[in-house]
Scaffold this motif. Structure first.
Motif, PDB file in Angstrom:
ATOM      1  N   LEU A 100      22.031  48.977  24.634  1.00 20.49           N
ATOM      2  CA  LEU A 100      22.658  47.875  23.899  1.00 20.49           C
ATOM      3  C   LEU A 100      21.751  46.644  23.853  1.00 20.49           C
ATOM      4  CD1 LEU A 100      26.271  48.223  25.333  1.00 20.49           C
ATOM      5  CD2 LEU A 100      25.561  48.684  22.974  1.00 20.49           C
ATOM      6  N   TRP A 154      19.495  42.922  20.973  1.00 19.56           N
ATOM      7  CA  TRP A 154      19.674  41.481  21.153  1.00 19.56           C
ATOM      8  C   TRP A 154      18.607  40.696  20.398  1.00 19.56           C
ATOM      9  CZ3 TRP A 154      20.203  41.405  27.218  1.00 19.56           C
ATOM     10  CH2 TRP A 154      21.433  41.972  27.572  1.00 19.56           C
ATOM     11  N   ALA A 156      29.250  47.716  27.907  1.00 22.61           N
ATOM     12  CA  ALA A 156      29.473  46.950  26.678  1.00 22.61           C
ATOM     13  C   ALA A 156      29.922  45.531  26.994  1.00 22.61           C
ATOM     14  CB  ALA A 156      30.508  47.657  25.808  1.00 22.61           C
ATOM     15  N   GLN A 157      30.807  45.380  27.984  1.00 25.47           N
ATOM     16  CA  GLN A 157      31.257  44.046  28.391  1.00 25.47           C
ATOM     17  C   GLN A 157      30.090  43.240  28.961  1.00 25.47           C
ATOM     18  OE1 GLN A 157      34.200  42.491  28.233  1.00 25.47           O
ATOM     19  NE2 GLN A 157      35.547  44.125  27.501  1.00 25.47           N
ATOM     20  N   SER A 209      27.619  42.149  26.141  1.00 30.06           N
ATOM     21  CA  SER A 209      28.127  41.014  25.363  1.00 30.06           C
ATOM     22  C   SER A 209      28.011  39.716  26.153  1.00 30.06           C
ATOM     23  CB  SER A 209      29.593  41.254  24.975  1.00 30.06           C
ATOM     24  OG  SER A 209      29.711  42.357  24.103  1.00 30.06           O
ATOM     25  N   TRP A 210      28.301  39.788  27.447  1.00 29.78           N
ATOM     26  CA  TRP A 210      28.240  38.599  28.291  1.00 29.78           C
ATOM     27  C   TRP A 210      26.804  38.115  28.453  1.00 29.78           C
ATOM     28  CZ3 TRP A 210      26.433  38.069  33.525  1.00 29.78           C
ATOM     29  CH2 TRP A 210      26.756  36.840  34.124  1.00 29.78           C
ATOM     30  N   GLU A 222      24.251  38.677  26.520  1.00 32.17           N
ATOM     31  CA  GLU A 222      23.742  38.186  25.241  1.00 32.17           C
ATOM     32  C   GLU A 222      24.272  36.798  24.921  1.00 32.17           C
ATOM     33  OE1 GLU A 222      23.189  39.717  20.627  1.00 32.17           O
ATOM     34  OE2 GLU A 222      24.825  40.537  21.844  1.00 32.17           O
ATOM     35  N   ALA A 223      25.552  36.551  25.230  1.00 34.02           N
ATOM     36  CA  ALA A 223      26.137  35.236  24.961  1.00 34.02           C
ATOM     37  C   ALA A 223      25.437  34.141  25.758  1.00 34.02           C
ATOM     38  CB  ALA A 223      27.632  35.255  25.273  1.00 34.02           C
ATOM     39  N   SER A 238      21.856  33.566  24.568  1.00 37.42           N
ATOM     40  CA  SER A 238      21.792  32.926  23.251  1.00 37.42           C
ATOM     41  C   SER A 238      21.976  31.413  23.317  1.00 37.42           C
ATOM     42  CB  SER A 238      22.856  33.526  22.324  1.00 37.42           C
ATOM     43  OG  SER A 238      22.632  34.897  22.093  1.00 37.42           O
TER      44      SER A 238
END
Length: 205
Positions: A32, A36, A112-113, A116-117, A119-120, A123
């Protein structure tokens, strides 16, 4: 960003004694992470003192060689907790911070969780603010630019203006009463290709 290797195993998998679920979590997270669109950062996989799977990212200012923030997740059977981590021992904080994440599920769901964390957080823009006197930087503050939250601060009082010119002399008052920084460098940007921009105005309120 694409082409960056994320979460390589710090030690061979057999030395870490990763079980099937842990190997599946790491493999899915690595997969995953390849999509990014973020600036690169240090990342690794290991084991915590409590023997949970530990996956960590270190945000730093590469130009100044300063570590700014360690974030990571501790993964045990069917559960995951993530947050800011101790800079050396990589413990989770006693009380969750504003970055905390928690999830339950299988390896793919947890990966997946976690993806997402991570990457947030990756970013979010990070800035280095510098204050100068007589041509030399005497104060530096690294912060999340989107919120103005300070991460690391440094002062060289030998180079600072005389007390009263820029501050009230106290440590807290020093930062509260500083004028607009003389220079702002974007250490990390929401745009993965736009690091090291200057003259960015003021952080968000």
């Amino acid at each position: 960003m694409s082409g960056t290797s994320w979460f390589l195993l710090d030690d061979p998998a057999d030395e870490l004694e990763l079980d099937e679920a842990e190997l599946a979590f790491v493999a899915r997270l690595q997969e995953l992470a390849q999509s990014w669109a973020v600036s690169r950062a240090g990342s690794w996989v290991g084991r915590s003192e409590e023997d949970s799977l530990l996956v960590c990212v270190t945000l730093s200012d590469r130009e100044r060689r300063v570590s700014l923030l360690n974030i990571g997740v501790h993964v045990t059977a069917g559960s995951m907790k993530g947050d800011r981590l101790h800079s050396q021992l990589h413990f989770l904080p006693d009380e969750p911070t504003d970055l905390a994440v928690e999830a339950l599920g299988g390896p793919n769901e947890l990966a997946a969780q976690a993806a997402s964390w991570f990457e947030a957080v990756l970013s979010r823009p990070l800035a280095r603010c510098e204050w100068a006197h007589a041509g030399q930087v005497y104060a530096t503050e690294w912060m999340f630019w989107d919120t103005g939250e300070p991460l690391v601060r440094g002062i060289d009082r030998r180079l600072a203006p005389p007390p009263g010119e820029a501050t009230d002399g106290g440590a807290r008052g020093f930062w509260a009463n500083l004028a607009k920084p003389d220079r702002v460098v974007m250490v990390r940007s929401a745009d993965a290709n736009a690091d090291n921009e200057t003259d960015q105005g003021s952080p968000a309120a």
